[in-house]
Design a protein around this motif. Structure first.
Motif, PDB file in Angstrom:
ATOM      1  N   VAL A 116       0.840  -1.203   0.000  1.00 29.56           N
ATOM      2  CA  VAL A 116       0.000   0.000   0.000  1.00 29.56           C
ATOM      3  C   VAL A 116       0.874   1.251   0.000  1.00 29.56           C
ATOM      4  N   ALA A 117       1.897   1.261   0.856  1.00 33.10           N
ATOM      5  CA  ALA A 117       2.794   2.419   0.912  1.00 33.10           C
ATOM      6  C   ALA A 117       3.494   2.626  -0.430  1.00 33.10           C
ATOM      7  N   THR A 118       3.952   1.552  -1.042  1.00 35.85           N
ATOM      8  CA  THR A 118       4.619   1.643  -2.342  1.00 35.85           C
ATOM      9  C   THR A 118       3.674   2.211  -3.401  1.00 35.85           C
ATOM     10  N   ALA A 119       2.449   1.691  -3.436  1.00 32.86           N
ATOM     11  CA  ALA A 119       1.475   2.169  -4.426  1.00 32.86           C
ATOM     12  C   ALA A 119       1.148   3.647  -4.221  1.00 32.86           C
ATOM     13  N   LEU A 120       0.966   4.047  -2.969  1.00 34.14           N
ATOM     14  CA  LEU A 120       0.665   5.456  -2.700  1.00 34.14           C
ATOM     15  C   LEU A 120       1.812   6.374  -3.105  1.00 34.14           C
ATOM     16  N   LEU A 121       3.015   6.015  -2.695  1.00 29.95           N
ATOM     17  CA  LEU A 121       4.161   6.862  -3.017  1.00 29.95           C
ATOM     18  C   LEU A 121       4.444   6.895  -4.509  1.00 29.95           C
ATOM     19  N   THR A 122       4.280   5.763  -5.182  1.00 33.54           N
ATOM     20  CA  THR A 122       4.498   5.709  -6.627  1.00 33.54           C
ATOM     21  C   THR A 122       3.501   6.604  -7.360  1.00 33.54           C
TER      22      THR A 122
ATOM     23  N   TYR B 131       3.382  13.957  -9.121  1.00 36.62           N
ATOM     24  CA  TYR B 131       2.877  15.243  -8.621  1.00 36.62           C
ATOM     25  C   TYR B 131       3.936  15.963  -7.806  1.00 36.62           C
ATOM     26  N   MET B 132       4.664  15.211  -7.007  1.00 36.38           N
ATOM     27  CA  MET B 132       5.711  15.809  -6.190  1.00 36.38           C
ATOM     28  C   MET B 132       6.834  16.367  -7.063  1.00 36.38           C
ATOM     29  N   GLN B 133       7.197  15.636  -8.124  1.00 41.15           N
ATOM     30  CA  GLN B 133       8.252  16.107  -9.039  1.00 41.15           C
ATOM     31  C   GLN B 133       7.809  17.359  -9.780  1.00 41.15           C
ATOM     32  N   ARG B 134       6.541  17.379 -10.220  1.00 45.66           N
ATOM     33  CA  ARG B 134       6.011  18.555 -10.907  1.00 45.66           C
ATOM     34  C   ARG B 134       6.019  19.760  -9.985  1.00 45.66           C
ATOM     35  N   ARG B 135       5.625  19.547  -8.763  1.00 44.90           N
ATOM     36  CA  ARG B 135       5.588  20.641  -7.767  1.00 44.90           C
ATOM     37  C   ARG B 135       6.993  21.164  -7.518  1.00 44.90           C
TER      38      ARG B 135
END
Length: 121
Positions: free
Chosen positions: A102-108, A113-117
């Motif tokens: 679950v953590a992997t799927a969420l972060l992936t 979005y984080m890179q764009r930001r």
């Protein structure tokens, strides 16, 4: 499950007994279905009572109590991950965690979005 037991089918089941009583049935999952969330309260009830029988495994004709290592494996943790010796503390730790998949799927899914930001700053 009852039919499999009567027919001698060798299937493992995960059984959640919390809330099961007279008018409420057991919650049952087969080994092909995803497991439930490991709850921090499975190991204790806040009053000092042991609540570890709230989750059981039925396999090979026996009802078994899952170990913290079994619960860690359900959450995707590797066997080298060290757990506390106290069962109540280990189950609380697992119950307060997030399954690895679950953590992997969420972060992936959040990474683009984080890179764009970051590029916008």
């Amino acid at each position: 499950m009852e039919q499999d037991i009567k027919n001698g089918v060798d299937t493992a089941y995960l059984i959640e007994r919390s809330g099961a009583r007279g008018d409420r049935h057991l919650h049952i999952r087969t080994s092909e279905q995803p497991a439930w969330t490991i709850k921090a309260g499975i190991g204790r009830d806040g009053k000092g009572a042991n609540r570890l029988d709230a989750l059981n495994i039925y396999a090979n004709g026996k009802i078994l109590r899952p170990t913290p290592r079994f619960m860690a494996r359900l959450m995707g943790l590797p066997d080298f991950y060290e757990l506390p010796e106290s069962m109540a503390i280990a189950v609380t730790l697992l119950g307060n965690g997030v399954a690895c998949g679950v953590a992997t799927a969420l972060l992936t899914s959040l990474l683009p979005y984080m890179q764009r930001r970051r590029n916008q700053l």
